[in-house]
Design a protein around this motif. Sequence first.
Motif, PDB file in Angstrom:
ATOM      1  N   GLN A   1       4.266   5.737  -5.400  1.00  0.00           N
ATOM      2  CA  GLN A   1       4.320   5.808  -6.865  1.00  0.00           C
ATOM      3  C   GLN A   1       3.319   6.833  -7.403  1.00  0.00           C
ATOM      4  OE1 GLN A   1       6.793   4.150  -8.554  1.00  0.00           O
ATOM      5  NE2 GLN A   1       7.332   3.689  -6.425  1.00  0.00           N
ATOM      6  N   ILE A   2       2.148   6.876  -6.808  1.00  0.00           N
ATOM      7  CA  ILE A   2       1.133   7.851  -7.228  1.00  0.00           C
ATOM      8  C   ILE A   2       1.605   9.264  -6.934  1.00  0.00           C
ATOM      9  CG2 ILE A   2      -1.238   8.644  -6.867  1.00  0.00           C
ATOM     10  CD1 ILE A   2      -1.930   5.714  -6.124  1.00  0.00           C
TER      11      ILE A   2
ATOM     12  N   TYR B   1       0.840  -1.203   0.000  1.00  0.00           N
ATOM     13  CA  TYR B   1       0.000   0.000   0.000  1.00  0.00           C
ATOM     14  C   TYR B   1       0.875   1.253   0.000  1.00  0.00           C
ATOM     15  CZ  TYR B   1      -3.031   3.742   1.536  1.00  0.00           C
ATOM     16  OH  TYR B   1      -3.682   4.952   1.624  1.00  0.00           O
ATOM     17  N   ASP B   2       1.843   1.301   0.907  1.00  0.00           N
ATOM     18  CA  ASP B   2       2.696   2.493   1.016  1.00  0.00           C
ATOM     19  C   ASP B   2       3.503   2.710  -0.259  1.00  0.00           C
ATOM     20  OD1 ASP B   2       1.817   3.010   3.585  1.00  0.00           O
ATOM     21  OD2 ASP B   2       3.489   1.972   4.553  1.00  0.00           O
TER      22      ASP B   2
ATOM     23  N   TRP C   1      -8.462  -0.348   0.933  1.00  0.00           N
ATOM     24  CA  TRP C   1      -7.342   0.583   0.870  1.00  0.00           C
ATOM     25  C   TRP C   1      -6.831   0.700  -0.571  1.00  0.00           C
ATOM     26  CZ3 TRP C   1      -5.313   3.484   4.927  1.00  0.00           C
ATOM     27  CH2 TRP C   1      -5.820   3.183   6.203  1.00  0.00           C
ATOM     28  N   PHE C   2      -6.800  -0.414  -1.268  1.00  0.00           N
ATOM     29  CA  PHE C   2      -6.370  -0.390  -2.670  1.00  0.00           C
ATOM     30  C   PHE C   2      -7.399   0.337  -3.536  1.00  0.00           C
ATOM     31  CE2 PHE C   2      -2.933  -2.721  -1.331  1.00  0.00           C
ATOM     32  CZ  PHE C   2      -2.180  -3.296  -2.340  1.00  0.00           C
ATOM     33  N   ASP C   3      -8.682   0.231  -3.179  1.00  0.00           N
ATOM     34  CA  ASP C   3      -9.710   0.993  -3.897  1.00  0.00           C
ATOM     35  C   ASP C   3      -9.471   2.493  -3.725  1.00  0.00           C
ATOM     36  OD1 ASP C   3     -11.031  -1.275  -4.807  1.00  0.00           O
ATOM     37  OD2 ASP C   3     -12.348  -1.379  -3.059  1.00  0.00           O
ATOM     38  N   PHE C   4      -9.052   2.876  -2.535  1.00  0.00           N
ATOM     39  CA  PHE C   4      -8.732   4.288  -2.303  1.00  0.00           C
ATOM     40  C   PHE C   4      -7.562   4.732  -3.184  1.00  0.00           C
ATOM     41  CE2 PHE C   4      -6.172   7.292   0.465  1.00  0.00           C
ATOM     42  CZ  PHE C   4      -6.855   8.422   0.055  1.00  0.00           C
ATOM     43  N   LEU C   5      -6.581   3.863  -3.353  1.00  0.00           N
ATOM     44  CA  LEU C   5      -5.470   4.182  -4.258  1.00  0.00           C
ATOM     45  C   LEU C   5      -5.974   4.386  -5.685  1.00  0.00           C
ATOM     46  CD1 LEU C   5      -2.750   1.680  -2.969  1.00  0.00           C
ATOM     47  CD2 LEU C   5      -2.826   4.156  -2.593  1.00  0.00           C
TER      48      LEU C   5
END
Length: 329
Positions: free
Chosen positions: A179-180, A173-174, A204-208
């Motif tokens: 990268q974003i 996640y971090d 959490w990945f959906d938030f990314l």
Amino acid sequence: MEKQISLEPKAFYNLLKYNFLKNPRLSVEAWQVEDLRPLALEKLFEKLKAMGLDLDKARFLELAENYEAPEDLAAEEFQRFGEEQTEKIYLICFELWRRLLPEKAGLSLFCDEMDHLIHLYSLGAMDSDENLQDALAALLDILEKQVDQGAVPKELFHSLSGHFGHNLELFLYDYVFDQIEASNELYAEELIEGFYPFVTIERWFDFLRVKIAIKKDAAEANSILKNLIRELKESPVLDLQMEILLFMVEEGDPELFLHLAKQTLALVRNETDLTELMEIALDYYRRLDLEKKEQLVQALLARSKAGGITEEIGKGDQRLGAFENILSG
């Protein structure tokens, strides 16, 4: 409840070392946290000799020829030395194996090397993260091949996580988040799509995904957000909701922000969380130049920080109702 991860031997000592580096007052034995990577081969063999094991490079390779991993070698050859001595010998033999038998670098060696790369990345000690990216690609390849052979993705990932001293999910996640932030959206999307079937922190990945989408298409980002907020109503995750609200202070639909803020307020149970949520709302109203709302929230925050208020917050706390009224008004 999250399943407890059972750590493999090297991962356990890696975790111990990482924790010790963060907190040198941690009670550990020096051998448990020693970094063997900088030591010369001769020094490693000297350490073994001091423990009663007289080996050199040739004899070590001859001994290791009959085994597929350093764990197997230690389990079969060194149990006579007693538990603690065997653990010391195992760690040294692991390092010898890493250097002398790269062609037999199985899963534990691969994960240990990736653990080391994650550690370097977390310290900001990498000139380039190319090796880490290669390791992530290799990790995904390992996972996908096992799934092709019938493994259950999340169970497989959980089992493999036991080979890491770091929390592999949180690192992913971090790392994608970074990268974003660095505008490497294409690579971030590649990592999300690749690892999404394996992780348990899908929301959490959906938030990314929202963070990526907002840079290209606000309507798409808000659509993902709506679905995510709907899912969080069914299965709340307070920390994630706070993170999303922080993001939405600057980005996203104001109505969605207020909807999620009220949804999150219902989860608040202590002073720390209430203060954090009010501070987020304060920034939100300040950004929109809603001075009256800003002043009302500021007054509530002043009450929270004026002494005597206990950490736990009862459901009848007047600030909860007052804050909800501000959000709803």
